[in-house]
Design a protein around this motif. Structure first.
Motif, PDB file in Angstrom:
ATOM      1  N   SER A   9       0.823  -1.211   0.000  1.00 45.43           N
ATOM      2  CA  SER A   9       0.000   0.000   0.000  1.00 45.43           C
ATOM      3  C   SER A   9       0.854   1.258   0.000  1.00 45.43           C
ATOM      4  O   SER A   9       0.563   2.227  -0.707  1.00 45.43           O
ATOM      5  N   GLY A  10       1.919   1.251   0.798  1.00 45.02           N
ATOM      6  CA  GLY A  10       2.790   2.418   0.887  1.00 45.02           C
ATOM      7  C   GLY A  10       3.781   2.542  -0.251  1.00 45.02           C
ATOM      8  O   GLY A  10       4.527   3.526  -0.320  1.00 45.02           O
TER       9      GLY A  10
ATOM     10  N   LEU B 134       2.875   0.277  14.030  1.00 45.24           N
ATOM     11  CA  LEU B 134       2.099   1.453  13.652  1.00 45.24           C
ATOM     12  C   LEU B 134       2.948   2.446  12.871  1.00 45.24           C
ATOM     13  O   LEU B 134       2.456   3.118  11.958  1.00 45.24           O
ATOM     14  N   GLU B 135       4.260   2.522  13.167  1.00 41.68           N
ATOM     15  CA  GLU B 135       5.137   3.389  12.372  1.00 41.68           C
ATOM     16  C   GLU B 135       5.163   2.918  10.913  1.00 41.68           C
ATOM     17  O   GLU B 135       5.098   3.723   9.982  1.00 41.68           O
ATOM     18  N   ASP B 136       5.260   1.614  10.731  1.00 40.58           N
ATOM     19  CA  ASP B 136       5.265   1.006   9.398  1.00 40.58           C
ATOM     20  C   ASP B 136       3.987   1.388   8.657  1.00 40.58           C
ATOM     21  O   ASP B 136       4.003   1.803   7.491  1.00 40.58           O
ATOM     22  N   LYS B 137       2.851   1.262   9.351  1.00 43.22           N
ATOM     23  CA  LYS B 137       1.555   1.575   8.763  1.00 43.22           C
ATOM     24  C   LYS B 137       1.428   3.074   8.478  1.00 43.22           C
ATOM     25  O   LYS B 137       0.986   3.490   7.404  1.00 43.22           O
TER      26      LYS B 137
ATOM     27  N   GLN C 111       1.627   8.601   2.842  1.00 46.57           N
ATOM     28  CA  GLN C 111       2.015   8.792   1.444  1.00 46.57           C
ATOM     29  C   GLN C 111       0.848   9.377   0.642  1.00 46.57           C
ATOM     30  O   GLN C 111       1.057  10.030  -0.389  1.00 46.57           O
ATOM     31  N   LYS C 112      -0.375   9.174   1.120  1.00 47.07           N
ATOM     32  CA  LYS C 112      -1.552   9.685   0.414  1.00 47.07           C
ATOM     33  C   LYS C 112      -1.590  11.208   0.382  1.00 47.07           C
ATOM     34  O   LYS C 112      -2.316  11.791  -0.425  1.00 47.07           O
TER      35      LYS C 112
ATOM     36  N   VAL D 234     -14.387  10.105  -2.378  1.00 46.61           N
ATOM     37  CA  VAL D 234     -13.358   9.569  -1.488  1.00 46.61           C
ATOM     38  C   VAL D 234     -12.512   8.572  -2.276  1.00 46.61           C
ATOM     39  O   VAL D 234     -13.055   7.681  -2.929  1.00 46.61           O
ATOM     40  N   LEU D 235     -11.186   8.748  -2.228  1.00 46.81           N
ATOM     41  CA  LEU D 235     -10.257   7.767  -2.793  1.00 46.81           C
ATOM     42  C   LEU D 235      -9.834   6.837  -1.670  1.00 46.81           C
ATOM     43  O   LEU D 235      -9.325   7.293  -0.646  1.00 46.81           O
ATOM     44  N   PHE D 236     -10.017   5.544  -1.880  1.00 48.58           N
ATOM     45  CA  PHE D 236      -9.819   4.562  -0.818  1.00 48.58           C
ATOM     46  C   PHE D 236      -8.856   3.487  -1.307  1.00 48.58           C
ATOM     47  O   PHE D 236      -9.212   2.659  -2.144  1.00 48.58           O
ATOM     48  N   SER D 237      -7.640   3.502  -0.789  1.00 52.94           N
ATOM     49  CA  SER D 237      -6.661   2.488  -1.179  1.00 52.94           C
ATOM     50  C   SER D 237      -6.802   1.248  -0.303  1.00 52.94           C
ATOM     51  O   SER D 237      -7.147   1.335   0.875  1.00 52.94           O
TER      52      SER D 237
END
Length: 495
Positions: A271-272, A355-358, A364-365, A410-413
């Protein structure tokens, strides 16, 4: 196709772009080296590029994502069994401004519906807003009956049911009233029926007070206890609204009128790398062309909040961002809950460890634009550019908050997939091609191709063009499937 990617030059780990087998010698994209795998690695999961000592911070995205809790050999899997968060609740923040290099671009145009207050809708829908859960069934029955009014300018009929509107106190009650009032004045609605019972705390009059200078020609109010037959009366009111909506036509509108919400859910290790950066590129393009975006889900900023803070346009916005973060931490602590109880089981299965990873992937969005404002829950966008919004990570609650803040889309990844939709068109953007193929009826746009071919700029431009098609009436998968709902942030005591 690349099999392993290092995101930042300083990273100590790489991410698997495809399932990898123990014993394989795999070249690392983004680094002039290869790594021999000590074990099988699932797509989206991390591999150590060098030996990492216990106690050493582990770097990904160029920032620490946690601390090694055991010695980790190069080529080994890096995840929950050998990595823990470094986050703590007591942090002091310092403003170190980072100036955005984003340059203005020529505005683009799309065909939308101009509203009397100057806003623009991308849909012309007939909405029924219940003030209290007691009239949900009436609202649903009216919506089904009013399907006969579809066509000739009436694009959809929808009832936004919810369980609230009574037996609430303080801020909790005020949140409900504000969200309902904001939806009742949303530009995607060409006509609105505000439907009440008559004895609730957050009745029709309370919602109307918070609707501001609303368009009375496109709004009707009904208190069910005041009429003999609420279904007959309600349908007549909907017929009146539909007759007005039939006169509406799409006209050229400036991109500066677009407000787009940014959200992720069911994230994975890609995702990131793909979907969120593509959304960030889109955000930069829209802002450069005069539009606005909104980033929310505050708990998923923890661990990356300083990146956003340093992009604030001034000290006042920085202070509001610090308050945004700390208030949400205090919200968890006041409930006796851990601040960093995240990622979810699905996130972890997809390769996200801490949580840092997430958070570093989630933010990035936001692209690279300056943060121009910070909105409280229920507050609406008033400044063009990148806005931060106070709302939790829960998908439907956060997405509803984005719509209530003024977002028309809404853009939802997502890396694992989700079918839901919120009050506005909800564009599902997959982080990997496997998901896009497996759940083609859920996914609107595949950002997973970013690791297969093309550039981030090209993918962002593709997404921009796609969003403009949505703005002009192309239906999202959630709209085609009829998956649309709402959820209000419940924070208080129920009487």
């Amino acid at each position: 196709m690349n099999e392993l990617i290092r995101i930042h030059d300083n990273d100590m780990v790489a991410v698997a772009l495809t399932p990898l087998t123990a014993g394989s010698v795999v070249p690392v994209s983004g680094a002039s080296c290869s790594v021999t795998l000590n074990e099988d690695i699932t797509m989206g999961h991390k591999v150590a590029l060098r030996d990492i000592d216990a106690g050493e911070p582990v770097i990904k995205y160029g920032f620490p994502i946690g601390q090694a809790i055991a010695d980790i050999k190069a080529g080994s899997h890096v995840h929950t069994h050998n990595l823990k968060t470094l986050l703590s609740s007591g942090l002091t923040y310092t403003y170190n401004p980072v100036k955005s290099t984003l340059q203005s671009q020529e505005h683009t145009f799309f065909k939308g519906y101009k509203r009397a207050n100057g806003s623009v809708g991308i849909r012309n829908e007939l909405w029924i807003i219940p003030t209290v859960g007691c009239v949900n069934d009436i609202a649903e029955t009216l919506a089904q009956k009013a399907k006969s009014l579809l066509g000739q300018g009436v694009e959809n009929v929808r009832a936004f049911t919810h369980p609230y509107g009574c037996s609430q106190l303080g801020d909790d009650q005020e949140h409900t009233r504000t969200i309902l009032a904001n939806l009742a004045t949303h530009p995607n609605a060409g006509g609105v029926l505000v439907l009440g019972l008559g004895c609730e705390n957050s009745g029709v009059s309370e919602i109307q007070k918070r609707m501001g200078n609303f368009d009375s020609t496109r709004t009707r109010f009904l208190i069910s206890q005041d009429v003999e037959d609420e279904l007959e009366t309600g349908y007549k009111l909907l017929e009146e609204l539909a007759a007005i909506m039939r006169q509406d036509k799409r006209v050229l509108c400036d991109s500066s009128k677009l407000i787009v919400g940014l959200k992720c859910g069911g994230s994975d290790g890609l995702s990131g790398i793909t979907a969120n950066p593509t959304i960030g590129g889109f955000s930069d393009l829209l802002i450069a062309r005069g539009g606005s975006t909104i980033l929310t889900e505050v708990p998923e900023m923890f661990g990356a909040e300083t990146i956003l803070m340093n992009r604030c346009e001034d000290n006042a916005t920085f202070d509001k961002t610090v308050k945004l973060i700390n208030d949400f931490k205090h919200y968890f602590e006041a409930s006796g809950q851990p601040v960093y109880e995240n990622p979810s089981p699905g996130n972890k299965a997809g390769g996200i460890t801490t949580l840092e990873d997430k958070a570093l992937g989630c933010t990035q969005k936001s692209g690279s634009a300056t943060v121009v404002d910070v909105l409280s829950y229920g507050e609406q966008v008033s400044k063009h550019g990148l806005n931060l919004l106070s709302a939790p990570g829960n998908d439907l609650v956060a997405s509803t908050a984005l719509a209530a803040a003024g977002a028309q889309i809404v853009l939802f990844s997502t890396g694992r997939g989700t079918p839901f939709g919120c009050p506005v068109p909800t564009v599902k953007i997959s982080s990997n091609s496997t998901l896009a193929q497996h759940k083609a009826k859920w996914i609107d746009f595949n950002a997973g191709t970013l690791v297969e071919s093309g550039t981030l700029q090209e993918r962002a431009e593709d997404l921009y063009k796609f969003v403009m098609e949505i703005a002009e009436g192309k239906k999202t998968r959630n709209e085609i499937n009829g998956f649309q709902g709402m959820a209000i942030f419940k924070t208080g005591t129920t009487l």
